[in-house]
Design an enzyme around this catalytic site. Structure first.
Site, PDB file in Angstrom:
ATOM      1  CE  LYS A 122      -4.417  -1.805   1.020  1.00 43.30           C
ATOM      2  NZ  LYS A 122      -5.680  -1.826   1.741  1.00 43.30           N
TER       3      LYS A 122
ATOM      4  CE  LYS B 129      -5.451  -8.630  -1.474  1.00 39.55           C
ATOM      5  NZ  LYS B 129      -6.729  -8.456  -0.802  1.00 39.55           N
TER       6      LYS B 129
ATOM      7  CE  LYS C 230     -13.244  -4.490   0.060  1.00 38.17           C
ATOM      8  NZ  LYS C 230     -12.154  -4.098   0.974  1.00 38.17           N
TER       9      LYS C 230
END
Ligand code: ATP
Ligand code: LTN
Length: 334
Positions: A115, A197, A200
Site C-alpha cells: 500500500k 491478488k 476491490k
C-alpha cells in the site's frame, strides 16, 4: 449468544464494492460458520481511513457492505454485524496495543509495503500501525478463530504475537486466536494480472468482479481474463496462473473438485471455459443481488441493525478493555 460456543471475529473494509475475492476468501466461509460459533462480523471503517476516502462514498459503502453481508446469508439476529467506528473500544485498545507492538514487526508487513507503493503520496502513520488496530478488533472479543483470506495471515500472526506478549506480562488477559483459511478460494487473483491478488480498490475494473456487477458485466470480465499460450485446462499455479485462478473460482462456486473440472473441459476451448466460469459466477450472484436490492430499499432497517448490534458489541468489548486498563495501571472510570 451462548457462553459455551467459540467466538469468531472477522471484518471487511468498506473501501470499495466487495469482490468475489472477498466473498470466496472470507464471507462465504462466515456464512457456513454462523450456526456453530458466536460470530462477530465487523465493517472495519476505521481501517479504510488509512487510504484517502471520499466521505460521502464511504458513508454509502458502509451501509452497502452491511446489506451485502446480509444478502450473502449472514443473519443479524444470529451474528453481531456492526460498524467498527460505533464501538470506541476498538480505537482505545488499538492505542494500548500500539505500545506493545514493535516497529521491527510492523516493518515486515507486506500489506504495508504494497500500500505504501500504491499510495506513495500518503504513507501515513495509520497505514503503518494498521495491524495494531486489527489486533485490537480481534482481541477485544476473546476471539478463538478468525476466518480470513491468505493475504491476512501475516496480520493474524502479529496479533498472536502481541497477545502472547501482553499475556506474558500481565497474566491471561487475551485468548490467542487461530486463523481459519479455506483450502480453495483463499487467494483469488486479479483477472488481468494473475500474479497479484484481486483487490476491490484496484484502479483497473477489469481486474476484479464485484458482487454487484450485472450478469453481462461478469461474463464480459471473465471473457477478457488473461490465460496462457497452451490450450489445456489444467491446474498448475506456477505455469498456468490465469487458468488456475479461473479453476479456483469455478471450483469454489460450483463445489466441483479440480479433477472433475479438468475432465469436464478436456475437449473444450479456453473461450468455452471462461464463459462457463462467468455464467456460474453470475448465477451465484443473482440471488445475492436480489436480496441486496431489497435491503438497500430499507435504510431505516439497516441503521437499526447497526444500532442494536453496535450496542451488543460494545458491551462485550468493554469487558475486555476494562480488564486491560486495570492490568496496565490505568484508574477505572468509576
Ligand atoms: P483493499 O483493496 O481495500 O485493500 P481488499 O479487497 O484487499 O481491500 P479487505 O477488505 O482488505 O479486501 O479484505 C476482506 C477479507 O477478504 C479478508 O479476509 C481478506 O483476506 C479477504 N480477501 C481480500 N481479497 C481476497 C482475494 N483476492 N482472495 C481471497 N480472499 C480475499
Ligand atoms: N485487515 C483486514 C480487515 C480486518 C480484519 C480485522 C479481518 C480488519 N480487522 C479483524 C479479520 C479480523 C483486511 O482484510 N485487510
Amino acid at each position: 449468544m451462548s457462553e459455551n460456543k467459540k467466538r469468531i471475529f472477522s471484518g471487511v473494509q468498506p473501501s470499495g464494492n466487495l469482490t468475489i475475492g472477498n466473498y470466496l476468501g472470507a464471507i462465504k466461509n462466515w456464512v457456513g460458520l454462523q450456526d456453530e460459533y458466536d460470530c462477530m462480523y465487523c465493517i472495519v471503517d476505521l481501517h479504510t481511513l488509512t487510504v484517502r476516502q471520499d466521505p460521502k462514498e464511504l458513508r454509502q459503502r458502509s451501509l452497502s457492505v452491511l446489506a451485502l453481508y446480509m444478502a450473502c446469508g449472514l443473519d443479524p439476529e444470529k451474528n453481531i454485524l456492526y460498524l467498527q467506528s460505533h464501538v470506541a473500544a476498538h480505537a482505545e485498545l488499538a492505542w494500548i496495543l500500539n505500545c506493545y507492538t514493535y516497529i521491527g514487526e510492523l516493518n515486515r508487513m507486506t500489506q504495508f509495503k504494497d500500500k505504501s507503493q500504491r499510495h506513495a503520496d500518503n504513507i501515513n502513520a495509520g497505514l503503518f500501525t494498521y495491524p495494531a488496530l486489527m489486533a485490537a478488533d480481534i482481541l477485544l472479543y476473546q476471539t478463538d478463530l478468525v476466518p480470513i483470506g491468505q493475504d491476512q495471515k501475516q496480520h493474524l500472526e502479529i496479533t498472536r504475537d502481541v497477545a502472547a506478549r501482553f499475556n506474558n506480562l500481565y497474566g491471561d488477559v487475551f485468548v490467542v486466536p487461530e486463523p481459519y483459511i479455506a483450502k480453495v478460494g483463499a487467494k483469488i487473483m486479479s483477472l488481468q494480472e494473475p500474479a497479484k491478488k484481486m483487490s476491490k480498490s484496484d484502479e483497473n475494473e477489469n481486474n476484479f468482479v464485484t458482487l454487484l456487477d450485472s450478469p453481462d458485466v461478469v461474463v464480459r470480465k471473465f471473457k477478457k481474463a488473461v490465460t496462457d499460450s497452451d490450450r489445456e485446462i489444467r491446474y498448475d499455479e506456477e505455469n498456468k496462473p490465469g487458468i488456475s485462478n479461473l479453476m479456483s473460482i469455478y471450483s469454489s462456486v460450483t463445489g466441483k473438485p479440480f479433477g472433475d473440472i479438468e475432465a469436464e473441459f478436456q475437449d473444450k476451448s479456453y473461450g468455452d471455459f471462461k464463459l462457463a466460469v462467468g455464467e456460474a459466477v453470475a448465477e451465484t450472484l443473482k440471488p445475492v443481488q436480489e436480496r441486496y436490492n431489497q435491503l438497500m430499499g430499507n435504510k431505516d432497517y439497516l441503521n437499526e441493525v447497526l444500532k442494536v448490534n453496535g450496542e451488543r458489541a460494545a458491551r462485550l468489548a468493554y469487558r475486555t478493555l476494562n480488564k486491560v486498563y486495570k492490568k496496565v495501571g490505568l484508574l477505572p472510570r468509576g
